[in-house]
Design a protein around this motif. Structure first.
Motif, short mmCIF file in Angstrom:
data_model
loop_
_atom_site.label_atom_id
_atom_site.label_comp_id
_atom_site.label_asym_id
_atom_site.label_seq_id
_atom_site.Cartn_x
_atom_site.Cartn_y
_atom_site.Cartn_z
N VAL A 122 94.71 -26.17 50.32
CA VAL A 122 93.40 -25.54 50.35
C VAL A 122 93.70 -24.06 50.13
O VAL A 122 94.21 -23.38 51.03
CB VAL A 122 92.68 -25.76 51.70
CG1 VAL A 122 91.38 -24.95 51.75
CG2 VAL A 122 92.40 -27.23 51.93
N VAL A 143 92.37 -20.40 49.53
CA VAL A 143 91.16 -19.65 49.81
C VAL A 143 91.38 -18.20 49.40
O VAL A 143 92.37 -17.57 49.81
CB VAL A 143 90.79 -19.74 51.31
CG1 VAL A 143 89.50 -18.99 51.60
CG2 VAL A 143 90.69 -21.19 51.75
N VAL A 182 87.10 -21.58 47.73
CA VAL A 182 88.21 -22.52 47.67
C VAL A 182 88.49 -22.88 46.21
O VAL A 182 87.57 -23.00 45.40
CB VAL A 182 87.92 -23.78 48.53
CG1 VAL A 182 86.73 -24.56 48.01
CG2 VAL A 182 89.14 -24.66 48.66
N VAL A 187 96.62 -27.53 57.17
CA VAL A 187 95.27 -28.04 57.41
C VAL A 187 95.35 -29.37 58.15
O VAL A 187 94.61 -29.62 59.08
CB VAL A 187 94.49 -28.20 56.08
CG1 VAL A 187 93.15 -28.89 56.31
CG2 VAL A 187 94.30 -26.85 55.41
N CYS A 243 98.55 -31.37 53.93
CA CYS A 243 97.69 -30.40 53.27
C CYS A 243 97.90 -29.04 53.93
O CYS A 243 97.78 -28.90 55.14
CB CYS A 243 96.23 -30.83 53.38
SG CYS A 243 95.10 -29.73 52.50
N LEU A 285 97.24 -24.73 54.10
CA LEU A 285 96.32 -23.64 53.86
C LEU A 285 97.11 -22.55 53.14
O LEU A 285 98.24 -22.24 53.53
CB LEU A 285 95.76 -23.10 55.17
CG LEU A 285 94.82 -21.90 55.07
CD1 LEU A 285 93.56 -22.28 54.28
CD2 LEU A 285 94.45 -21.39 56.47
N ARG A 310 89.84 -33.41 53.69
CA ARG A 310 90.71 -32.24 53.81
C ARG A 310 89.88 -30.95 53.75
O ARG A 310 90.08 -30.04 54.55
CB ARG A 310 91.75 -32.23 52.70
CG ARG A 310 92.82 -33.28 52.83
CD ARG A 310 93.56 -33.42 51.49
NE ARG A 310 94.70 -34.31 51.54
CZ ARG A 310 94.64 -35.63 51.55
NH1 ARG A 310 93.48 -36.25 51.57
NH2 ARG A 310 95.74 -36.35 51.57
N VAL A 311 88.96 -30.88 52.81
CA VAL A 311 88.11 -29.70 52.68
C VAL A 311 87.25 -29.53 53.93
O VAL A 311 87.12 -28.42 54.46
CB VAL A 311 87.24 -29.78 51.40
CG1 VAL A 311 86.24 -28.63 51.35
CG2 VAL A 311 88.13 -29.76 50.15
N ASP A 349 87.92 -30.68 56.95
CA ASP A 349 88.80 -30.30 58.05
C ASP A 349 89.08 -28.80 58.01
O ASP A 349 89.07 -28.13 59.05
CB ASP A 349 90.12 -31.08 58.00
CG ASP A 349 89.95 -32.54 58.42
OD1 ASP A 349 88.89 -32.91 58.96
OD2 ASP A 349 90.91 -33.31 58.20
N TRP A 350 89.30 -28.25 56.80
CA TRP A 350 89.52 -26.81 56.67
C TRP A 350 88.26 -26.05 57.07
O TRP A 350 88.31 -25.12 57.87
CB TRP A 350 89.93 -26.47 55.23
CG TRP A 350 89.68 -25.04 54.90
CD1 TRP A 350 90.35 -23.96 55.41
CD2 TRP A 350 88.67 -24.51 54.04
NE1 TRP A 350 89.82 -22.79 54.90
CE2 TRP A 350 88.78 -23.12 54.06
CE3 TRP A 350 87.69 -25.09 53.24
CZ2 TRP A 350 87.95 -22.29 53.31
CZ3 TRP A 350 86.86 -24.28 52.50
CH2 TRP A 350 86.99 -22.89 52.55
N ARG A 351 87.11 -26.45 56.53
CA ARG A 351 85.85 -25.74 56.81
C ARG A 351 85.51 -25.78 58.29
O ARG A 351 84.96 -24.82 58.83
CB ARG A 351 84.69 -26.34 56.02
CG ARG A 351 84.74 -26.03 54.56
CD ARG A 351 83.43 -26.33 53.88
NE ARG A 351 83.07 -27.73 53.99
CZ ARG A 351 82.07 -28.27 53.30
NH1 ARG A 351 81.34 -27.56 52.48
NH2 ARG A 351 81.79 -29.55 53.43
N GLY A 381 87.69 -26.17 60.74
CA GLY A 381 88.78 -25.71 61.57
C GLY A 381 89.36 -26.81 62.44
O GLY A 381 89.86 -26.55 63.53
#
Length: 155
Positions: free
Chosen positions: A25, A27, A33, A79, A103, A105, A142-143, A145-147, A149
């Motif tokens: 991911v 950023v 992203v 991530v 994954c 960051l 995955r996206v 989970d990143w968004r 946190g």
């Protein structure tokens, strides 16, 4: 080579390989992203791919991101770990791969947008626009989970 994703599908073929892989991911300073539209399934995805012998998983994520998008990146963290045995990829050559992916960051440190033999489009997207993009469930997780946190539970 064509690819079909199966997740929690009772009709999925049985896996015949397990391959370590990494994705990222990425950023930018505006919070967007980096995504690529894959040649093999036409879906938007994070950059990533298979780890090579002699390579670490973070190095794999860095290499794959550059190869698929044209951007050099620095790894900042993880991530999540994604190892769902009910998620397999079926390829035209008969390989059915069980997912095993870390994954990361990352942030861009150089480069510019370019497509590869694996991508038809590459672009930066605000998180609010990602939901409208066609994306397989495992990448969307995955996206998300990143968004959110969220560090997913290890299974």
């Amino acid at each position: 080579m064509g690819r079909r994703d199966y997740e929690d599908d009772p009709d999925a073929p049985e896996a015949n390989s397990l391959v370590p892989a990494a994705s990222a991911v990425v950023v930018d300073e505006r919070g967007r992203v980096l995504l690529q539209r894959r040649v093999d399934n036409g879906m938007w995805a994070l950059p990533g791919g298979v780890m090579r012998i002699g390579e670490s998983l973070p190095d794999c994520a860095i290499r794959e991101t550059f190869e698929e998008t044209g951007f050099e990146v620095e790894i900042l963290g993880i991530v999540g770990t994604y190892t769902n045995p009910r998620h397999v990829f079926s390829y035209d050559d008969g390989e059915v791969r069980q997912e095993f992916s870390i994954c990361f960051l990352a942030r861009p440190t150089g480069g510019q947008v370019r497509v590869s033999e694996e991508s038809t489009e590459v672009g930066w997207f605000p998180p609010s626009e990602v939901d409208a993009l066609p994306m397989v469930g495992s990448i969307r997780k995955r996206v998300d989970d990143w968004r959110n946190g969220v560090m997913p539970a290890l299974r």
